[in-house]
Design an enzyme around this catalytic site. Structure first.
Site, PDB file in Angstrom:
ATOM      1  N   HIS A  54      91.475  55.217  70.501  1.00 48.08           N
ATOM      2  CA  HIS A  54      91.932  54.271  71.009  1.00 48.08           C
ATOM      3  C   HIS A  54      91.409  54.464  72.688  1.00 48.08           C
ATOM      4  CE1 HIS A  54      93.568  52.359  68.054  1.00 48.08           C
ATOM      5  NE2 HIS A  54      93.593  51.497  68.571  1.00 48.08           N
TER       6      HIS A  54
ATOM      7  N   SER B  83      86.264  52.115  59.685  1.00 49.99           N
ATOM      8  CA  SER B  83      85.549  51.553  60.333  1.00 49.99           C
ATOM      9  C   SER B  83      84.122  52.519  60.970  1.00 49.99           C
ATOM     10  CB  SER B  83      85.392  50.384  61.122  1.00 49.99           C
ATOM     11  OG  SER B  83      86.407  51.046  62.102  1.00 49.99           O
TER      12      SER B  83
ATOM     13  N   GLU C 247      81.674  49.977  56.929  1.00 49.25           N
ATOM     14  CA  GLU C 247      83.000  48.925  57.311  1.00 49.25           C
ATOM     15  C   GLU C 247      81.379  47.528  58.407  1.00 49.25           C
ATOM     16  OE1 GLU C 247      87.021  48.914  58.020  1.00 49.25           O
ATOM     17  OE2 GLU C 247      87.229  50.258  56.874  1.00 49.25           O
TER      18      GLU C 247
ATOM     19  N   GLU D 105      98.733  57.025  61.502  1.00 48.52           N
ATOM     20  CA  GLU D 105      98.325  57.468  63.061  1.00 48.52           C
ATOM     21  C   GLU D 105      99.863  58.525  64.006  1.00 48.52           C
ATOM     22  OE1 GLU D 105      99.436  57.160  67.524  1.00 48.52           O
ATOM     23  OE2 GLU D 105     100.999  56.547  66.010  1.00 48.52           O
TER      24      GLU D 105
ATOM     25  N   ASP E 277      94.221  49.721  53.272  1.00 49.72           N
ATOM     26  CA  ASP E 277      95.146  49.514  54.639  1.00 49.72           C
ATOM     27  C   ASP E 277      96.082  48.827  54.260  1.00 49.72           C
ATOM     28  OD1 ASP E 277      92.928  51.563  55.844  1.00 49.72           O
ATOM     29  OD2 ASP E 277      92.179  49.704  56.068  1.00 49.72           O
TER      30      ASP E 277
ATOM     31  N   LYS F 144     105.054  44.758  70.563  1.00 52.95           N
ATOM     32  CA  LYS F 144     105.626  42.680  70.673  1.00 52.95           C
ATOM     33  C   LYS F 144     106.642  42.367  70.329  1.00 52.95           C
ATOM     34  CE  LYS F 144     104.594  43.050  65.162  1.00 52.95           C
ATOM     35  NZ  LYS F 144     104.164  41.977  65.272  1.00 52.95           N
TER      36      LYS F 144
ATOM     37  N   TRP G 116      99.019  38.988  58.924  1.00 56.28           N
ATOM     38  CA  TRP G 116      98.363  38.747  59.755  1.00 56.28           C
ATOM     39  C   TRP G 116      97.571  37.166  59.570  1.00 56.28           C
ATOM     40  CZ3 TRP G 116      95.241  44.230  60.562  1.00 56.28           C
ATOM     41  CH2 TRP G 116      96.199  44.274  61.710  1.00 56.28           C
TER      42      TRP G 116
HETATM   43  N1  GLN Z   1      89.553  50.691  57.429  1.00 53.42           N
HETATM   44  C1  GLN Z   1      90.375  49.685  59.045  1.00 53.42           C
HETATM   45  C2  GLN Z   1      89.036  49.877  60.498  1.00 53.42           C
HETATM   46  O1  GLN Z   1      88.981  51.078  60.288  1.00 53.42           O
HETATM   47  C3  GLN Z   1      91.523  49.732  58.969  1.00 53.42           C
HETATM   48  C4  GLN Z   1      92.037  49.332  60.721  1.00 53.42           C
HETATM   49  C5  GLN Z   1      92.986  49.663  61.261  1.00 53.42           C
HETATM   50  O2  GLN Z   1      94.209  50.437  60.479  1.00 53.42           O
HETATM   51  N2  GLN Z   1      93.777  48.370  61.664  1.00 53.42           N
HETATM   52  O3  GLN Z   1      88.247  49.623  60.982  1.00 53.42           O
END
Ligand code: GLN
Ligand code: ZN
Length: 737
Positions: free
Chosen positions: A675, A414, A465, A646, A580, A86, A542
């Protein structure tokens, strides 16, 4: 698009922008602000700091450039991209320069000179913009031990000198050199580097140099910045108006000051009357010839043009009169210039009056001010900001309800947003399918997802989601006080852009937002179903945020709306609720000494949102992709019963922090990286879990991926989660003996 078309398109865009800026009456028109990917990467190419792994690509500069940005895997070549991070406190990401101890620099690319000449050929005199040598080094990373990147300055400066000389020969008058690090905490080495760098540049060029600083005030670096031997200094008076007097006092006679009064970071119309007062004060001190009026920072961080918001029945339409995107900000600058002249045009005076009226109207508009919200916010008590009992007491109460096994498994929220899911949404938006049809499809997908999780034997389920486009937009669309643009894109990295919501007014929740989906999902299973919410700080971070009240106040309003949702979920029988907060660290101020104050209100807002529930309701939070080590004590103060975080990309490096700091509540350090499409081995997951139990009590450890699965496909997701569950089972067996 072919390479040639890409380059031609770039050229056409630059021409259009330069000509428009000239027609608008901007005096110093920037060049070299155009980039095919990122300006820091442009500088890396310019000074030839190309990591050796790209050597095989040197024959084609454009291919090399994009390989550095994105990696390349073709024709037997396989090189990874450079790291991305960033840009200060923006959501823009730059490509991090990589330095070795023996790093050398050469003038490898002359884009800055070429684009200067390109404009000159169109009859437009521009001011090339370069990232300054000290900031450039500080933006990078040492890739080997045993040296400090600032030691490379002596080798870097000759290349900057060469570049400046070429610009001078090409006919440039002014060059803007960005040194944003001047607003950060600097150690002595960095301060010395600044003096040394600019003395060297000064000796070798007759160009007029302007050092640009932005995103914060200069504070204790004011004297250093003001005395650097250049012709002008740019300061950000939007972020830090209070720095003006100090800067004026320190500015040596003869040096010019560029004052950033038009906000480069937010989308609100400028209060022209206030700006005029400000500018006149500076002009009185310095004389008109020594004052430039400018945007506070680059306009890269705001959407392009409000004129592109053409629809009339949108949430944005009623607030358009208060907004200014990049081109409107350019208008504001030229308008200010005319209003400061001896004989402002009638048109300018009319615009000033209209601006005054809009600003006054905004101060009292019922669109913005909601007395009920204000009253409620003012009545928040200390008791509303914490759970009623200790974590241990809650833990016992929760266990009685949830009966979770040792090493419980869960996911972050999600599940794959497949092509199909996205196609349904777009068809629904276009009116090609009805709301009922869309709803039915989503329900079927949710049902499949819930049943799959049961089959996979995951302990705490999520609904997936599928109904959400984006974790902030989904909530913003259901809250009062938010508006959405059609085309308000801002660059995040490369060709990736985001379209942040606009928080324009007092925030409230007219109706429950997620209760329907959560209760539907819970009805499908006897296992606990997590309610999924985005936290107040992340929603704030955001979005474009109103500038007529402190961010903390806006955040508290969002927190209260989320709190109501949490309570409604509890009432509807949801026993675990995740809030979150992936963006909590992003909000950290640029200066260390301001961290405490920010963390104080950020944590408080999270607590407001999460503390309205009974002991037996389990609150989770989730964070990802940033360094949490230095704010872990604040994270602990959020007092979520469980945090999923994470970890896997850094091989659980994060866990080291728990050696010194005993995190009080339960934790799920992500056990695999979502990822990448790679499916982890059970052994790898076990290794990470074994590492984790060294620092976290086994009864406090959760097993989960490290973020949401929305960008993944089903195939790899299923395989990976099955491995994850097997690993958890193995741990369970080993530890219950
Ligand atoms: N609950 C969201 C998802 O699983 C969290 C996304 C995130 O941490 N950026 O997509
Ligand atoms: Zn995440």
């Amino acid at each position: 698009m072919t390479k040639k078309e890409l380059l031609e398109e770039g050229k056409a865009l630059r021409k259009e922008n330069w000509e428009r800026l000239k027609a608008e009456g901007i005096d110093l028109i920037p060049s070299n602000d155009f980039s095919l990917y990122d300006q820091v990467l442009d500088m890396t190419l310019a000074v030839g700091a190309i990591p050796t792994r790209y050597n095989i690509l040197q024959s084609d500069k454009l291919e090399l450039y994009f390989a550095m940005a994105r990696g390349e895997q073709k024709d037997g070549k396989d090189v990874i991209a450079m790291e991305m991070t960033k840009w200060f406190d923006t959501n823009y990401h730059y490509i991090v320069p990589e330095f070795t101890k023996e790093q050398t620099f050469t003038l490898f690319d002359t884009k800055a000179v070429d684009e200067y000449k390109e404009a000159a050929e169109l009859g437009i005199q521009t001011m090339p913009v370069l990232i300054g040598p000290v900031s450039y080094l500080l933006l990078g990373k040492e890739k080997e031990e045993g040296f400090n990147r600032l030691e490379l300055l002596d080798r870097l400066l000759p290349v900057y000198i060469q570049l400046l000389q070429q610009l001078e020969e090409a006919g440039a008058h002014w060059v803007q050199i960005d040194e944003p690090f001047l607003v950060l905490d600097l150690d002595n080495d960095a301060k010395e580097a600044y003096s040394k760098a600019y003395e060297a540049l000064r000796q070798h060029t007759r160009l007029e140099l302007m050092i640009a600083t932005y995103f914060e005030g200069l504070r204790d670096n004011t004297e250093l910045a003001a005395k650097l031997p250049v012709d002008a200094l740019h300061i950000d008076l939007v972020r830090c108006p209070q720095q003006l007097d100090n800067v004026l006092n320190q500015l040596p006679a003869g040096k010019s000051l560029s004052i950033g009064v038009v906000d480069g970071r937010n989308i609100w119309k400028n209060d022209l009357t206030a700006s005029l007062d400000f500018i006149r004060r500076v002009v009185e001190r310095l004389g008109a010839e020594r004052v430039f009026v400018a945007g506070s920072s680059s306009f890269l961080h705001v959407p392009y043009d409000l004129e592109l918001e053409t629809k009339e029945d949108t949430s944005l339409a009623p607030i358009k009169k208060w907004l200014a995107f990049a081109w409107q900000k350019v208008d504001e600058l030229t308008l200010l210039k005319d209003l400061l002249s001896d004989a402002p045009s009638a048109e300018s005076l009319r615009k000033l009056a209209a601006n005054k009226a809009d600003i006054a109207d905004k101060q009292v508009s019922p669109l913005i001010h909601n007395a009920t919200v204000a009253k409620r916010t003012s009545k928040v008590t200390e008791a509303d900001t914490r759970r009623h009992t200790s974590f241990e007491a809650r833990r016992t109460a929760q266990q009685e309800v949830l009966h979770l096994p040792l090493f419980p498994t869960t996911t972050i929220g999600s599940f794959p947003q497949t092509k199909e899911v996205r196609a349904w949404r777009s068809k629904f938006k276009k009116g090609e399918i009805t709301a009922e049809e869309y709803d039915k499809l989503l329900k079927e997908e949710t049902e499949r997802c819930v049943h799959w999780q049961e089959q996979a034997d995951i302990d705490v389920l999520v609904h997936g989601e599928f109904e959400r486009n984006d974790m902030v937009e989904y909530f913003g669309e259901q809250l009062d006080g938010f508006a959405f643009t059609q085309n308000g894109w801002v660059q995040s990295y490369g060709s990736r852009c985001v379209k942040p919501p606009v928080i324009f007014g007092d925030v409230s929740r007219p109706h429950p937002m997620t209760v329907g989906w959560s209760t539907f999902a819970q009805s499908l299973t006897s296992r606990p179903m997590k309610g999924m919410l985005t936290g107040p700080v992340t929603i704030l971070e955001w979005s474009f945020v109103r500038n007529d009240q402190p961010r903390s106040v806006t955040c508290q309003q969002i927190a209260l709306a989320v709190r109501d949702e949490v309570c409604d979920l509890e009432k509807a029988g949801i026993k675990i609720i995740q809030i979150d907060e992936p963006a909590i660290r992003e909000g950290l101020p640029l200066r260390h000494c301001d961290w405490e104050e920010y963390m104080e209100w950020a944590v408080r807002c999270f607590c407001i949102s999460s503390s309205g529930v009974k002991d037996e309701t389990q609150i989770h939070t989730h964070m990802c992709y940033s360094e949490f080590n230095d704010i872990i004590e604040h994270i602990a103060r959020m007092d979520a019963d469980v945090i999923t975080i994470e970890c896997s990309r850094s091989q659980m490096e994060l866990l080291n922090v728990f050696r010194d700091f005993r995190y009080p509540n339960e934790i799920g350090p992500g056990v695999y990286d979502i990822h990448s499409a790679r499916v982890p081995d059970i052994e790898e997951i076990l290794q990470l879990l074994h590492k984790a139990v060294r620092y976290i009590r086994p009864e406090y450890l959760w097993v989960n991926p490290d973020c949401g699965l929305k960008t993944r496909g089903w195939d790899e997701t299923e395989k990976a989660l099955i491995k994850m569950v097997l690993a958890a089972h193995k741990m369970r067996k080993d530890y219950s003996q």
